[in-house]
Motif scaffolding. Structure first.
Motif, short mmCIF file in Angstrom:
data_model
loop_
_atom_site.label_atom_id
_atom_site.label_comp_id
_atom_site.label_asym_id
_atom_site.label_seq_id
_atom_site.Cartn_x
_atom_site.Cartn_y
_atom_site.Cartn_z
N GLY A 294 -2.68 4.01 2.85
CA GLY A 294 -2.64 2.86 3.75
C GLY A 294 -2.92 3.24 5.18
N ARG A 295 -2.30 4.33 5.63
CA ARG A 295 -2.46 4.76 7.02
C ARG A 295 -3.83 5.38 7.28
N ARG A 296 -4.32 6.17 6.33
CA ARG A 296 -5.55 6.93 6.57
C ARG A 296 -6.84 6.16 6.24
N ILE A 297 -6.79 5.28 5.24
CA ILE A 297 -8.01 4.63 4.79
C ILE A 297 -8.00 3.13 5.05
N VAL A 298 -6.92 2.45 4.64
CA VAL A 298 -6.92 0.99 4.70
C VAL A 298 -6.80 0.48 6.13
N LEU A 299 -5.84 0.97 6.89
CA LEU A 299 -5.67 0.47 8.26
C LEU A 299 -6.91 0.67 9.13
N VAL B 4 -1.72 -8.46 -3.63
CA VAL B 4 -2.47 -7.30 -4.10
C VAL B 4 -1.67 -6.05 -3.77
N ALA B 5 -1.75 -5.04 -4.63
CA ALA B 5 -1.11 -3.76 -4.34
C ALA B 5 -2.03 -2.63 -4.79
N LEU C 168 3.48 -0.80 4.05
CA LEU C 168 3.24 0.57 3.62
C LEU C 168 4.53 1.14 3.04
N ASP C 169 4.52 1.41 1.73
CA ASP C 169 5.72 1.89 1.05
C ASP C 169 5.27 2.51 -0.27
N ASP C 170 5.83 3.65 -0.62
CA ASP C 170 5.42 4.35 -1.83
C ASP C 170 6.17 3.88 -3.08
N ARG C 171 7.16 3.01 -2.91
CA ARG C 171 7.88 2.50 -4.09
C ARG C 171 7.08 1.40 -4.76
N LEU D 104 0.82 -1.21 0.00
CA LEU D 104 0.00 0.00 0.00
C LEU D 104 0.86 1.26 0.00
N PRO D 105 0.39 2.33 -0.67
CA PRO D 105 1.04 3.64 -0.50
C PRO D 105 0.88 4.08 0.95
#
Length: 311
Positions: free
Chosen positions: A110-115, A148-149, A134-137, A105-106
């Motif tokens: 990832g932090r604001r919506i998925v988690l 899944v990504a 959680l990583d933007d690369r 996840l970006p």
């Protein structure tokens, strides 16, 4: 013990042997396995030939184990039980959402919506074990073992299957206090006279240009600040350091609260899209399918205020 496996080649007639011992006859074992009595008998004969041992005493009325057969049967019981358990687990994995799921996840989404949505997901699908990174690369999903990504930006041609959730609009903004001191730019050309905060990609080291409708990409000749974290860029803008540009979702709350003010709205563009991607061979796996449907609905609702089907 009852055997449900029907392949006499896996492993080497042991299934047929165990079924015959349990049923005490070839004919009963054949009914259990869905095969002919002669096929069961030949499989056991091949096993005896390979081992060089007689395993069963055969009479017209019943079967009984030889001493060698008793030794083998004690071990075969565990083998067949493990095979049956494996078959059962594979059946569950094929028909019910369960098992491990590795997600990329970006950082911000990832932090604001998925988690925050993971509690509801676990309530619905308690047998799915999530591993979230959680990583933007962007990495090679298959090579790195991800199921899944979530990708932001342009979708490159690949063997991955993709589900586009919606556009990725950009917002240009500054703190109201900064704009009151330095003025509000009306056209992108006026940005050259402003303090600008640019994003620098961590991996490539490249300073990202700002994008506007009908204009060449803009890079400030002397940006006041360069940061490699988009949340830090928003924080710097809120502190009054200058103008900045990020994906709009990242500053939507700050703009709604009045801590940031959008500018050049009529020149705003999109930078690709928000998409879920996964290896094609995993598309029908239940745990993958339910996660994609679940998180697509949450992301489209929060980013676009609509259902996943409408995206």
């Amino acid at each position: 013990m009852s055997s449900r496996l029907t392949s006499l080649d896996s492993p080497s007639g042991l299934v047929a042997f165990a079924a015959a011992v349990d049923a005490r006859s070839f004919s009963a074992a054949s009914r259990e396995l869905g095969l002919s009595a002669s096929a069961v008998g030949k499989a056991i004969e091949r096993l005896e030939l390979r081992l060089g041992k007689r395993l069963l005493n055969r009479t017209t009325r019943a079967l009984s184990l030889t001493a060698e057969g008793e030794v083998l049967y004690r071990h075969v019981v565990d083998i067949v039980r493990n095979l049956n358990e494996a078959e059962h687990e594979l059946h569950l994995l094929e028909h019910a959402p369960r098992g491990p799921l590795k997600i990329r996840l970006p950082t911000v989404i990832g932090r604001r919506i998925v988690l925050p949505a993971m509690f509801d997901f676990h309530e619905r699908f308690p047998d799915v074990m999530l591993s979230l990174s959680l990583d933007d690369r962007r990495l090679d999903l298959i090579e790195e073992g991800y199921d899944v990504a979530l990708w932001l930006g342009e979708l490159a041609d690949s063997s991955l299957h993709a589900r586009r959730l919606g556009p990725l609009p950009l917002a240009t903004f500054a703190a109201p206090g900064y704009l009151s001191r330095h003025g509000i730019p009306i056209t992108p050309a006026e940005l050259a006279g402003h303090h600008c905060i640019h994003y620098q990609a961590t991996r490539s080291g490249r300073v990202e240009a700002w994008l506007f409708e009908g204009c060449t990409p803009f890079r400030s000749p002397a940006p006041v600040t360069i940061l490699n974290d988009e949340e830090a860029i928003a924080a710097a803008a809120i502190a009054g350091l200058g103008l900045a540009q990020t994906p709009a979702y990242l500053v939507a709350d700050e703009i709604a609260a009045g801590r940031l003010q959008p500018v050049l709205v009529s020149h705003a563009v999109e930078r690709g899209s928000v998409s879920l991607v996964w290896p094609q061979m995993l598309g029908k796996v239940p745990r993958v399918r339910v996660f994609i449907d679940f998180i697509a609905a949450r992301i489209t609702a929060q980013l676009y205020g609509q259902s996943a089907n409408a995206a």
